[in-house]
Write an enzyme that holds these catalytic residues in place. Structure first.
Site, PDB file in Angstrom:
ATOM      1  N   LYS A  44       5.192  -1.680  -9.000  1.00 54.59           N
ATOM      2  CA  LYS A  44       6.438  -1.180  -9.570  1.00 54.59           C
ATOM      3  C   LYS A  44       6.796  -1.810 -10.914  1.00 54.59           C
ATOM      4  O   LYS A  44       7.676  -1.307 -11.606  1.00 54.59           O
ATOM      5  CB  LYS A  44       7.580  -1.375  -8.567  1.00 54.59           C
ATOM      6  CG  LYS A  44       7.378  -0.593  -7.285  1.00 54.59           C
ATOM      7  CD  LYS A  44       7.463   0.893  -7.545  1.00 54.59           C
ATOM      8  CE  LYS A  44       7.457   1.669  -6.241  1.00 54.59           C
ATOM      9  NZ  LYS A  44       7.906   3.032  -6.401  1.00 54.59           N
TER      10      LYS A  44
HETATM   11  N1  PMP Z   1       4.265   0.404  -1.102  1.00 54.23           N
HETATM   12  C1  PMP Z   1       5.307  -0.376  -1.415  1.00 54.23           C
HETATM   13  C2  PMP Z   1       5.377  -1.753  -0.877  1.00 54.23           C
HETATM   14  C3  PMP Z   1       6.339   0.132  -2.212  1.00 54.23           C
HETATM   15  O1  PMP Z   1       7.403  -0.645  -2.527  1.00 54.23           O
HETATM   16  C4  PMP Z   1       6.261   1.467  -2.662  1.00 54.23           C
HETATM   17  C5  PMP Z   1       7.387   2.042  -3.457  1.00 54.23           C
HETATM   18  N2  PMP Z   1       8.493   2.431  -2.678  1.00 54.23           N
HETATM   19  C6  PMP Z   1       5.148   2.243  -2.305  1.00 54.23           C
HETATM   20  C7  PMP Z   1       4.157   1.661  -1.532  1.00 54.23           C
HETATM   21  C8  PMP Z   1       5.019   3.696  -2.677  1.00 54.23           C
HETATM   22  O2  PMP Z   1       4.823   3.955  -4.042  1.00 54.23           O
HETATM   23  P1  PMP Z   1       5.502   5.214  -4.697  1.00 54.23           P
HETATM   24  O3  PMP Z   1       6.992   4.985  -4.694  1.00 54.23           O
HETATM   25  O4  PMP Z   1       4.946   5.268  -6.083  1.00 54.23           O
HETATM   26  O5  PMP Z   1       5.161   6.429  -3.892  1.00 54.23           O
END
Ligand code: PMP
Length: 325
Positions: A44
């Site tokens: 992120k």
């Molecule tokens: N794994 C974790 C630990 C996350 O924090 C997130 C984001 N919410 C994701 C996977 C999924 O990624 P995305 O939001 O890009 O779908």
């Protein structure tokens, strides 16, 4: 002298690492993209700085402003790095199921954290989405970033993460596996990779308690699919604008228990101290192993670091309480 001008300049260009023991019965190579190598220890970081710079370009955030976000923790960290670099204040709302480590880490970065109840409808005025939206109307010169519907999220992965994976595999990738939260990672990477080679399979990992798989297969948003679950960061009770369902070839659901146990195996058998959704993604891949062939090259996204889950999946007491061990 070799140095970065700011910690945020080190975001991206994360390594691909072969998974050896856990996948030894699979016919093909499995490569994990280890996003905990980012300075804020998660994927992120990539979207944090980009969403802020996009808002600045659009005139939505001005000097001395306040960044507001609803987050399971990692986006908060990514945004906090951007806020520190650019001198903004920052407030996040977070559901109360998230790990204490994630909350304390955000506080350490100078973020104000507001905890909201997990077990309420997304439209409820107490939900973490609603509280964040309401704060934007109350605080002058503030921005609700909204990683769910903010398309700068998936664009980041289209412009950076997808090309990294393509180049690191010399264009040999055949399958991308990613947990789906906001959908930014899978959609952005998937859009880029399918433009390069339309035969690349994009598999999304979902949780029990989330609407994605059924919605993808039937077009029905079924509220009965929604209930609380322990896996953090993936699965949703809304359909974010960042998810492009036609880019995703299939969704696979993984139980909380399988995700937690696989997360532990990643540490013990591969030396990769990873987050809960990394175990979910690898478990999902193993559930789908019959679809794989010898020459396939699988890339699996590992979004964050295990240090955020020391009180949960890596804690025996917590695991016993959940009846996972
Ligand atoms: N794994 C974790 C630990 C996350 O924090 C997130 C984001 N919410 C994701 C996977 C999924 O990624 P995305 O939001 O890009 O779908």
């Amino acid at each position: 002298m070799k140095y970065a001008n700011h910690i945020t300049d080190l975001i991206g260009n994360t390594p691909l690492v072969k998974i050896n023991n856990i996948t030894k019965d699979l016919p093909c190579i499995v490569l994990a993209k280890i996003e905990s190598f980012n300075p804020g220890h998660s994927i992120k970081d990539r979207i944090g700085i980009n969403m802020i710079e996009d808002a600045e370009k659009k005139g939505l955030l001005k000097k001395g402003g306040t960044i507001i976000e609803s987050t399971s923790g990692n986006t908060g960290m990514g945004l906090a790095l951007a806020a520190i670099k650019k001198g903004y204040n920052m407030i996040v709302t977070m559901p109360d199921k998230m790990s204490i480590e994630k909350i304390d880490i955000l506080k350490a970065m100078g973020v104000e954290v507001i905890i909201t109840p997990t077990n309420v409808d997304a439209a409820d005025e107490k939900s973490y989405y609603s509280v964040a939206k309401r704060m934007q109307t109350k605080i002058k010169n503030s921005l609700y970033v909204n990683q769910y519907d903010n398309l700068a999220n998936r664009l980041t992965h289209y412009q950076k993460t997808g090309p990294e994976i393509w180049n690191q595999t010399d264009g040999k990738i055949t399958h991308l596996i990613a947990g789906v939260g906001t959908g930014g990672t899978i959609t952005g990477c998937g859009m880029f990779l399918k433009e390069k080679n339309k035969n690349i399979q994009i598999w999304g990992i979902d949780t029990y308690g989330s609407v994605y798989k059924k919605y993808h297969e039937t077009g029905v948003f079924d509220k009965n699919e929604i209930y609380s679950y322990t896996t953090e960061g993936i699965g949703e009770d809304i359909i974010p604008k960042n998810v492009k369902f036609n880019i995703i070839d299939c969704f696979e659901k993984v139980t909380d228990k399988d995700a937690a146990l696989m997360t532990r195996r990643l540490a013990k058998e591969e030396g990769i101290l990873s987050g809960n959704s990394c175990g979910a993604a690898l478990s999902g891949l193993i559930q789908l192993q019959n679809k794989l062939k010898k020459q396939d090259v699988v890339v699996i996204i590992m979004p964050d670091h295990g240090s955020r889950y020391l009180g949960k999946v890596y804690n025996d007491k917590w695991m016993k309480k959940q009846k996972f061990i």
